[in-house]
Motif scaffolding. Structure first.
Motif, PDB file in Angstrom:
ATOM      1  N   THR A 112      40.940  50.378  66.212  1.00  0.00           N
ATOM      2  CA  THR A 112      40.144  49.243  66.466  1.00  0.00           C
ATOM      3  C   THR A 112      40.684  48.629  67.611  1.00  0.00           C
ATOM      4  OG1 THR A 112      41.567  47.905  65.010  1.00  0.00           O
ATOM      5  CG2 THR A 112      39.278  48.732  63.892  1.00  0.00           C
ATOM      6  N   ASN A 163      34.092  49.173  67.697  1.00  0.00           N
ATOM      7  CA  ASN A 163      34.291  48.252  66.765  1.00  0.00           C
ATOM      8  C   ASN A 163      33.117  47.774  66.078  1.00  0.00           C
ATOM      9  OD1 ASN A 163      37.277  48.410  67.096  1.00  0.00           O
ATOM     10  ND2 ASN A 163      37.123  46.854  68.974  1.00  0.00           N
ATOM     11  N   GLU A 164      31.988  47.471  66.822  1.00  0.00           N
ATOM     12  CA  GLU A 164      31.016  46.906  66.183  1.00  0.00           C
ATOM     13  C   GLU A 164      29.663  47.764  65.813  1.00  0.00           C
ATOM     14  OE1 GLU A 164      30.186  43.347  68.524  1.00  0.00           O
ATOM     15  OE2 GLU A 164      32.305  43.036  68.970  1.00  0.00           O
ATOM     16  N   ASN A 210      33.753  47.352  72.311  1.00  0.00           N
ATOM     17  CA  ASN A 210      32.784  46.739  71.492  1.00  0.00           C
ATOM     18  C   ASN A 210      31.871  47.712  70.570  1.00  0.00           C
ATOM     19  OD1 ASN A 210      33.689  44.508  72.246  1.00  0.00           O
ATOM     20  ND2 ASN A 210      31.861  43.911  73.382  1.00  0.00           N
TER      21      ASN A 210
END
Length: 346
Positions: free
Chosen positions: A50, A332-333, A329
């Motif tokens: 992460t 992680n998302e 991003n």
């Protein structure tokens, strides 16, 4: 190899898990192109599934070159200090793009031929009022080169202590494309003519004169390919300081954002001293300066963007930063096939 510059590449033990995480996102394999490799690289540098970008920063190193007075640039040497004033006033290209993308900005006087006095936002690391004229003698001594590199490393250690884990490198110095051309020629073996561009805007006659002057510099030294010798003979204090800063940043586990041709000459020097540094680097753009292609090829680098930039100042790093954010991003998302309940391919 100089043992004092030894650097380990990031541990790849996490690579398979990171790649699996990237591959299981809700997309076809490889569909995010360069962003996927970027996410993997940042995860490995940070040793994390992460990754996070903290206190992103650009450092602009400024220095003057003795050879500038011989006519290797279209602009007078005073432009170096005048542009430093522009940086400090917030009016340069790098100021605009750093503000736009939430990047901190520090300007370093590595060796400008001007007395600024104490100023907010300016780090005084001055080695002297510019280098000597490499057409006649070495730009700096080996001891000066080593000191400049150490000062660059110290600036990075301060930044790391403030929580920064991603740093962009920029520069300012009239005449520094000529220095970068010589460094690139010596360290890659690329013909000098293929390393020389228009810099700040030379016409054809100016480019021919620049080539003639740089051939004269090479004739003075004969063949030189040891990176520290090349840096001392032809470099600028800002280039040497950047090279030391880059090595320190990699040792601190930071992600390095590499700008164009002049910053590339510092990265090339650092990579000749510690080849593993390229694993920490993101090459932000392909410069319009012809010698940058030689650098990227020698470093095995694939730049993120190609906008025909040749401004320097770290502008390419600030413009590419949103893509770096996008890579982190999505890692992680972005949902996985499993978490989103989306069917994978048969």
């Amino acid at each position: 190899m100089h043992s004092e510059f030894s650097l380990l590449a990031p541990d790849r033990a996490l690579a398979a898990a990171l790649q699996q995480k990237i591959d299981r996102k809700t997309k076809p394999l490889g569909a995010l192109g360069l962003l996927e490799g970027l996410g993997l690289r940042i995860g490995l540098v940070q040793q994390s599934l992460t990754p996070a970008l903290r206190n992103p920063h650009v450092i602009v190193f400024a220095g003057d070159h003795g050879a500038a007075r011989a006519g290797v640039s279209a602009y007078p040497q005073d432009v170096t200090w005048q542009m430093v004033e522009n940086f400090l006033a917030g009016g340069a290209g790098i100021n605009v793009f750093a503000r736009q993308n939430g990047l901190g900005l520090t300007v370093v006087d590595a060796g400008v031929a001007h007395d600024f006095g104490p100023r907010p936002g300016l780090v005084d690391a001055k080695m002297g009022p510019g280098t000597k004229n490499y057409l006649e003698e070495p730009a700096m001594t080996r001891a000066e080169c080593a000191t400049a590199m150490q000062r660059g490393a110290g600036i990075i250690r301060t930044l790391a202590a403030d929580g920064c884990n991603i740093v962009g490198f920029g520069e300012m110095g009239i005449g520094n494309t000529a220095a970068a051309s010589l460094i690139t020629h010596c360290l890659t073996g690329t013909p000098l003519a293929d390393c020389i561009g228009r810099g700040t805007g030379l016409d054809d006659a100016g480019v021919a004169r620049k080539h003639q002057l740089l051939e004269k510099a090479l004739a003075r030294t004969g063949r030189v390919d040891d990176p520290l010798s090349v840096l001392a003979e032809f470099g600028g204090f800002e280039i040497a300081m950047m090279a030391g800063a880059m090595l320190a940043a990699a040792r601190a586990g930071m992600v390095l954002l590499i700008d164009g041709f002049i910053v590339g000459s510092a990265a090339l020097t650092a990579a000749r001293l510690a080849p593993a540094i390229t694993e920490y680097c993101i090459f932000c753009h392909r410069s319009a300066e012809p010698g940058h292609v030689a650098q990227l090829t020698a470093l095995g680098a694939q730049p993120l963007i190609d906008l025909g930039l040749r401004l320097g100042e770290g502008t390419g790093t600030a413009l590419a930063y949103p893509l770096v954010q996008a890579a982190v991003n999505f890692v992680n998302e972005m949902a996985s096939f499993e978490s989103a309940g989306v069917s994978d391919k048969e």
